[in-house]
Design a protein around this motif. Structure first.
Motif, PDB file in Angstrom:
ATOM      1  N   ALA A 126       0.838  -1.212   0.000  1.00  0.00           N
ATOM      2  CA  ALA A 126       0.000   0.000   0.000  1.00  0.00           C
ATOM      3  C   ALA A 126       0.867   1.255   0.000  1.00  0.00           C
ATOM      4  CB  ALA A 126      -0.922  -0.008   1.220  1.00  0.00           C
ATOM      5  N   ALA A 127       1.934   1.245   0.830  1.00  0.00           N
ATOM      6  CA  ALA A 127       2.832   2.409   0.906  1.00  0.00           C
ATOM      7  C   ALA A 127       3.540   2.632  -0.436  1.00  0.00           C
ATOM      8  CB  ALA A 127       3.855   2.209   2.025  1.00  0.00           C
ATOM      9  N   THR A 128       3.971   1.546  -1.083  1.00  0.00           N
ATOM     10  CA  THR A 128       4.659   1.652  -2.382  1.00  0.00           C
ATOM     11  C   THR A 128       3.722   2.220  -3.444  1.00  0.00           C
ATOM     12  OG1 THR A 128       5.891  -0.328  -1.756  1.00  0.00           O
ATOM     13  CG2 THR A 128       6.054   0.373  -4.051  1.00  0.00           C
ATOM     14  N   LYS A 129       2.495   1.685  -3.493  1.00  0.00           N
ATOM     15  CA  LYS A 129       1.508   2.192  -4.466  1.00  0.00           C
ATOM     16  C   LYS A 129       1.229   3.677  -4.218  1.00  0.00           C
ATOM     17  CE  LYS A 129      -1.012  -2.069  -5.491  1.00  0.00           C
ATOM     18  NZ  LYS A 129      -2.196  -2.882  -5.186  1.00  0.00           N
ATOM     19  N   TYR A 130       1.044   4.014  -2.941  1.00  0.00           N
ATOM     20  CA  TYR A 130       0.738   5.407  -2.600  1.00  0.00           C
ATOM     21  C   TYR A 130       1.883   6.325  -3.037  1.00  0.00           C
ATOM     22  CZ  TYR A 130      -0.821   9.467   0.015  1.00  0.00           C
ATOM     23  OH  TYR A 130      -1.240  10.721   0.348  1.00  0.00           O
ATOM     24  N   PHE A 131       3.115   5.908  -2.753  1.00  0.00           N
ATOM     25  CA  PHE A 131       4.282   6.724  -3.107  1.00  0.00           C
ATOM     26  C   PHE A 131       4.367   6.944  -4.623  1.00  0.00           C
ATOM     27  CE2 PHE A 131       8.736   6.802  -4.538  1.00  0.00           C
ATOM     28  CZ  PHE A 131       9.095   8.046  -4.040  1.00  0.00           C
ATOM     29  N   LEU A 132       4.199   5.868  -5.396  1.00  0.00           N
ATOM     30  CA  LEU A 132       4.327   5.975  -6.852  1.00  0.00           C
ATOM     31  C   LEU A 132       3.261   6.888  -7.456  1.00  0.00           C
ATOM     32  CD1 LEU A 132       5.169   2.247  -7.712  1.00  0.00           C
ATOM     33  CD2 LEU A 132       6.722   4.203  -7.815  1.00  0.00           C
ATOM     34  N   VAL A 133       2.010   6.721  -6.997  1.00  0.00           N
ATOM     35  CA  VAL A 133       0.921   7.543  -7.550  1.00  0.00           C
ATOM     36  C   VAL A 133       1.096   9.008  -7.167  1.00  0.00           C
ATOM     37  CG1 VAL A 133      -1.567   7.974  -7.436  1.00  0.00           C
ATOM     38  CG2 VAL A 133      -0.730   5.649  -7.637  1.00  0.00           C
ATOM     39  N   GLN A 134       1.416   9.251  -5.881  1.00  0.00           N
ATOM     40  CA  GLN A 134       1.551  10.639  -5.424  1.00  0.00           C
ATOM     41  C   GLN A 134       2.765  11.325  -6.058  1.00  0.00           C
ATOM     42  OE1 GLN A 134      -0.813  12.207  -3.450  1.00  0.00           O
ATOM     43  NE2 GLN A 134      -1.882  10.309  -3.838  1.00  0.00           N
ATOM     44  N   ALA A 135       3.846  10.554  -6.269  1.00  0.00           N
ATOM     45  CA  ALA A 135       5.037  11.129  -6.921  1.00  0.00           C
ATOM     46  C   ALA A 135       4.710  11.522  -8.362  1.00  0.00           C
ATOM     47  CB  ALA A 135       6.183  10.121  -6.891  1.00  0.00           C
ATOM     48  N   ALA A 136       3.961  10.643  -9.061  1.00  0.00           N
ATOM     49  CA  ALA A 136       3.566  10.946 -10.446  1.00  0.00           C
ATOM     50  C   ALA A 136       2.667  12.181 -10.487  1.00  0.00           C
ATOM     51  CB  ALA A 136       2.848   9.741 -11.051  1.00  0.00           C
ATOM     52  N   ALA A 137       1.714  12.252  -9.552  1.00  0.00           N
ATOM     53  CA  ALA A 137       0.791  13.396  -9.517  1.00  0.00           C
ATOM     54  C   ALA A 137       1.529  14.697  -9.198  1.00  0.00           C
ATOM     55  CB  ALA A 137      -0.302  13.144  -8.477  1.00  0.00           C
ATOM     56  N   SER A 138       2.481  14.638  -8.248  1.00  0.00           N
ATOM     57  CA  SER A 138       3.268  15.840  -7.899  1.00  0.00           C
ATOM     58  C   SER A 138       4.101  16.308  -9.089  1.00  0.00           C
ATOM     59  CB  SER A 138       4.191  15.549  -6.720  1.00  0.00           C
ATOM     60  OG  SER A 138       3.433  15.304  -5.577  1.00  0.00           O
ATOM     61  N   THR A 139       4.653  15.351  -9.839  1.00  0.00           N
ATOM     62  CA  THR A 139       5.432  15.691 -11.037  1.00  0.00           C
ATOM     63  C   THR A 139       4.554  16.424 -12.050  1.00  0.00           C
ATOM     64  OG1 THR A 139       6.670  13.652 -10.685  1.00  0.00           O
ATOM     65  CG2 THR A 139       6.950  14.723 -12.814  1.00  0.00           C
ATOM     66  N   LEU A 140       3.318  15.935 -12.214  1.00  0.00           N
ATOM     67  CA  LEU A 140       2.396  16.582 -13.145  1.00  0.00           C
ATOM     68  C   LEU A 140       1.997  17.982 -12.675  1.00  0.00           C
ATOM     69  CD1 LEU A 140       0.020  13.648 -14.201  1.00  0.00           C
ATOM     70  CD2 LEU A 140       1.651  14.859 -15.637  1.00  0.00           C
ATOM     71  N   VAL A 141       1.843  18.166 -11.349  1.00  0.00           N
ATOM     72  CA  VAL A 141       1.547  19.513 -10.805  1.00  0.00           C
ATOM     73  C   VAL A 141       2.686  20.463 -11.165  1.00  0.00           C
ATOM     74  CG1 VAL A 141       1.345  20.861  -8.663  1.00  0.00           C
ATOM     75  CG2 VAL A 141       0.052  18.747  -8.926  1.00  0.00           C
ATOM     76  N   LEU A 142       3.915  19.989 -10.958  1.00  0.00           N
ATOM     77  CA  LEU A 142       5.092  20.813 -11.256  1.00  0.00           C
ATOM     78  C   LEU A 142       5.198  21.106 -12.754  1.00  0.00           C
ATOM     79  CD1 LEU A 142       7.216  21.996  -9.411  1.00  0.00           C
ATOM     80  CD2 LEU A 142       8.684  20.043  -9.877  1.00  0.00           C
ATOM     81  N   PHE A 143       4.934  20.075 -13.568  1.00  0.00           N
ATOM     82  CA  PHE A 143       5.003  20.230 -15.018  1.00  0.00           C
ATOM     83  C   PHE A 143       3.952  21.236 -15.509  1.00  0.00           C
ATOM     84  CE2 PHE A 143       3.896  18.477 -19.346  1.00  0.00           C
ATOM     85  CZ  PHE A 143       5.037  18.974 -19.977  1.00  0.00           C
ATOM     86  N   SER A 144       2.748  21.130 -14.939  1.00  0.00           N
ATOM     87  CA  SER A 144       1.655  22.043 -15.293  1.00  0.00           C
ATOM     88  C   SER A 144       2.010  23.490 -14.964  1.00  0.00           C
ATOM     89  CB  SER A 144       0.388  21.624 -14.538  1.00  0.00           C
ATOM     90  OG  SER A 144      -0.523  22.670 -14.469  1.00  0.00           O
ATOM     91  N   SER A 145       2.534  23.704 -13.751  1.00  0.00           N
ATOM     92  CA  SER A 145       2.886  25.079 -13.335  1.00  0.00           C
ATOM     93  C   SER A 145       4.046  25.626 -14.160  1.00  0.00           C
ATOM     94  CB  SER A 145       3.220  25.108 -11.844  1.00  0.00           C
ATOM     95  OG  SER A 145       4.240  24.193 -11.547  1.00  0.00           O
ATOM     96  N   MET A 146       5.016  24.769 -14.503  1.00  0.00           N
ATOM     97  CA  MET A 146       6.159  25.218 -15.320  1.00  0.00           C
ATOM     98  C   MET A 146       5.711  25.581 -16.741  1.00  0.00           C
ATOM     99  SD  MET A 146       9.130  22.604 -14.090  1.00  0.00           S
ATOM    100  CE  MET A 146      10.291  23.041 -15.356  1.00  0.00           C
ATOM    101  N   THR A 147       4.792  24.775 -17.296  1.00  0.00           N
ATOM    102  CA  THR A 147       4.260  25.072 -18.641  1.00  0.00           C
ATOM    103  C   THR A 147       3.542  26.417 -18.629  1.00  0.00           C
ATOM    104  OG1 THR A 147       3.894  22.701 -18.904  1.00  0.00           O
ATOM    105  CG2 THR A 147       2.851  24.128 -20.528  1.00  0.00           C
ATOM    106  N   ASN A 148       2.744  26.642 -17.569  1.00  0.00           N
ATOM    107  CA  ASN A 148       2.019  27.914 -17.452  1.00  0.00           C
ATOM    108  C   ASN A 148       2.986  29.082 -17.305  1.00  0.00           C
ATOM    109  OD1 ASN A 148      -0.674  29.258 -17.083  1.00  0.00           O
ATOM    110  ND2 ASN A 148       0.317  29.870 -15.174  1.00  0.00           N
ATOM    111  N   ALA A 149       4.039  28.885 -16.474  1.00  0.00           N
ATOM    112  CA  ALA A 149       5.038  29.951 -16.265  1.00  0.00           C
ATOM    113  C   ALA A 149       5.809  30.223 -17.557  1.00  0.00           C
ATOM    114  CB  ALA A 149       5.994  29.540 -15.152  1.00  0.00           C
TER     115      ALA A 149
END
Length: 346
Positions: free
Chosen positions: A55-78
Motif C-alpha cells: 500500500a505504501a509503495t503504491k501510494y508513493f508511486l501515484v503521489q510522486a507521479a501526480a506531484s510531477t504533473l503539478v510541477l510540469f503544469s505550473s512550469m508550462t504555465n510559467a
C-alpha cells in the motif's frame, strides 16, 4: 512506533497541509504536497505487513507521479505566461494537466485504482487520514484554480466517480474498501460543483470529513474491519452501533440528517446553472451508494450472522464512548436545522 516518531510525522503532516493551503506560489504548494506524502508513508507501512508495504509503495508511486504533473503544469504555465501565481493559471494545456494531477491526488475516476488498495493495506486511523486530511491540499488547489478549469471535464469525472464509487462498493465485504468507494463517490459530488460554486464544494468537503471521521472512529472503537465482524459487535457496544446506523445514513445523504445538506444545495445550484440533467444523473447514481450504506447499517444493527456458532460473541464493553466519537456523531446527525447559519458563515 515510538511517540516521538509519531509526533514528528503528525507535525510534518500539519506543516505540509498548512504550506499548501496558505501558499500562492506553485513551488511552495508542491513542496507542501511532497512533505505530506513523505510524512504519511511511514504511518501506512508501520505494521510491516506485506499488504501495508505494498500500500505504501503504491501510494508513493501515484503521489510522486501526480506531484510531477503539478510541477510540469505550473512550469508550462510559467513558460507561456510568466506567472507562478496559483490563481493565474490560464494556459489550456496547463489547466488540463493540473486537472489530471489533482484527480490522481484525490482518487477521482479514472485515476482511482490506487485508493481502495491503499486504504485496505492501512489501519483505520491511517485510512481516516488518507480519506480526509490528505485530500484537503488537493481540494484547496482545485478551489483556487476552479475558474480556469473546464467544467465539462470535471463534470464527466464527477459523474463517472459517483457511478463507479457506488457500483464497486456494492459487493465489498471489507469496511475499509467500502469507505474508500464511498470517498470516491463523495469526491464526484465535490468535483461536479467546484466549477460553479467553489465554496459549496468546500462545504461539502468539510461535512464529508465530519461524517467520515465519525464512521472511521466508530469502526475503530469496535475494531470492525469486515462485515462479518460488524455483525457481532452489537453485544460489545450496543449504543455505539445504534449511532453508527444513523451516521451511515447521514453519509448516504438522507434527510433530516447532516449529509442531506450538501446534496440538496448542490442539486439546487446545478439546477440554477441549467445543468439539471447532470443533477438528475448524479442524484440517481447516489442511490447506489445508499444501498451499500444501508447494507453496512443492516449488518451493524439489525442482523445476526446466519451461523452463530462460527462467530465468537464479543464481551459487553462498559467503557464510556470516546468523547471525539460522541461529538462527531452528534454533528453528523444534527446540523441540518442550523443550515442557514452554516450558509451565512460560508
Amino acid at each position: 512506533m515510538n511517540p516521538q516518531a509519531k509526533l514528528i510525522f503528525a507535525l510534518s503532516l500539519t506543516l505540509g497541509t498548512t504550506l499548501t493551503i496558505s501558499s500562492n506560489h506553485w513551488i511552495m504548494a508542491w513542496t507542501g504536497l511532497e512533505i505530506n506524502t513523505l510524512a504519511i508513508l511511514p504511518l501506512i507501512s508501520k505494521s510491516h505487513h506485506p499488504r501495508a508495504i505494498e500500500a505504501a509503495t503504491k501510494y508513493f508511486l501515484v503521489q510522486a507521479a501526480a506531484s510531477t504533473l503539478v510541477l510540469f503544469s505550473s512550469m508550462t504555465n510559467a513558460w507561456h505566461t510568466g506567472q507562478w501565481d496559483i490563481t493565474q493559471l490560464s494556459h489550456p494545456t496547463s489547466c488540463l494537466i493540473l486537472t489530471v494531477a489533482l484527480a490522481m491526488k484525490l482518487g477521482l475516476v479514472p485515476f482511482h485504482f490506487w485508493f481502495p488498495e491503499v486504504l485496505q493495506g492501512s489501519s483505520l486511523i491511517v485510512g481516516l487520514l488518507l480519506s480526509t486530511l490528505m485530500k484537503f491540499p488537493p481540494i484547496t488547489l482545485l478551489y483556487l484554480t476552479s475558474p480556469s478549469l473546464k467544467p465539462s471535464v470535471l463534470m464527466t469525472m464527477a459523474i463517472l466517480s459517483t457511478a463507479l464509487g457506488g457500483w464497486m462498493g456494492l459487493n465489498q465485504t471489507q469496511t475499509r474498501k467500502i469507505l474508500a468507494f464511498s470517498s470516491i463517490s463523495h469526491l464526484g459530488w465535490m468535483a461536479i460543483i467546484i466549477a460553479y460554486s467553489p465554496k459549496l464544494a468546500l462545504l461539502n468537503f468539510y461535512l464529508y470529513t465530519l461524517m467520515t471521521a465519525a464512521v472511521f472512529l466508530s469502526l475503530n472503537s469496535i475494531k470492525a474491519l469486515k462485515l462479518s465482524t460488524l455483525m457481532t459487535t452489537w453485544t460489545k457496544a450496543p449504543s455505539l452501533n445504534a449511532i453508527l446506523l444513523l451516521t451511515l445514513l447521514s453519509l448516504a445523504g438522507l434527510p433530516p440528517l447532516t449529509g442531506f445538506l450538501p446534496k440538496w444545495l448542490i442539486i439546487q445550484e446545478l439546477t440554477k446553472q441549467e445543468v439539471a440533467l447532470a443533477a438528475t444523473i448524479i442524484a440517481l447514481l447516489s442511490l447506489l451508494g445508499l444501498f451499500f450504506y444501508l447494507r453496512l447499517a443492516y449488518c451493524a444493527t439489525i442482523t445476526l450472522p446466519p451461523h452463530t456458532t462460527n462467530h465468537m460473541k464479543q464481551w459487553y464493553n462498559n467503557k464510556p464512548t470516546n468523547t471525539m466519537v460522541a461529538v462527531l456523531t452528534s454533528m453528523s446527525l444534527m446540523l441540518l436545522p442550523i443550515s442557514p447559519i452554516i450558509l451565512a458563515v460560508v
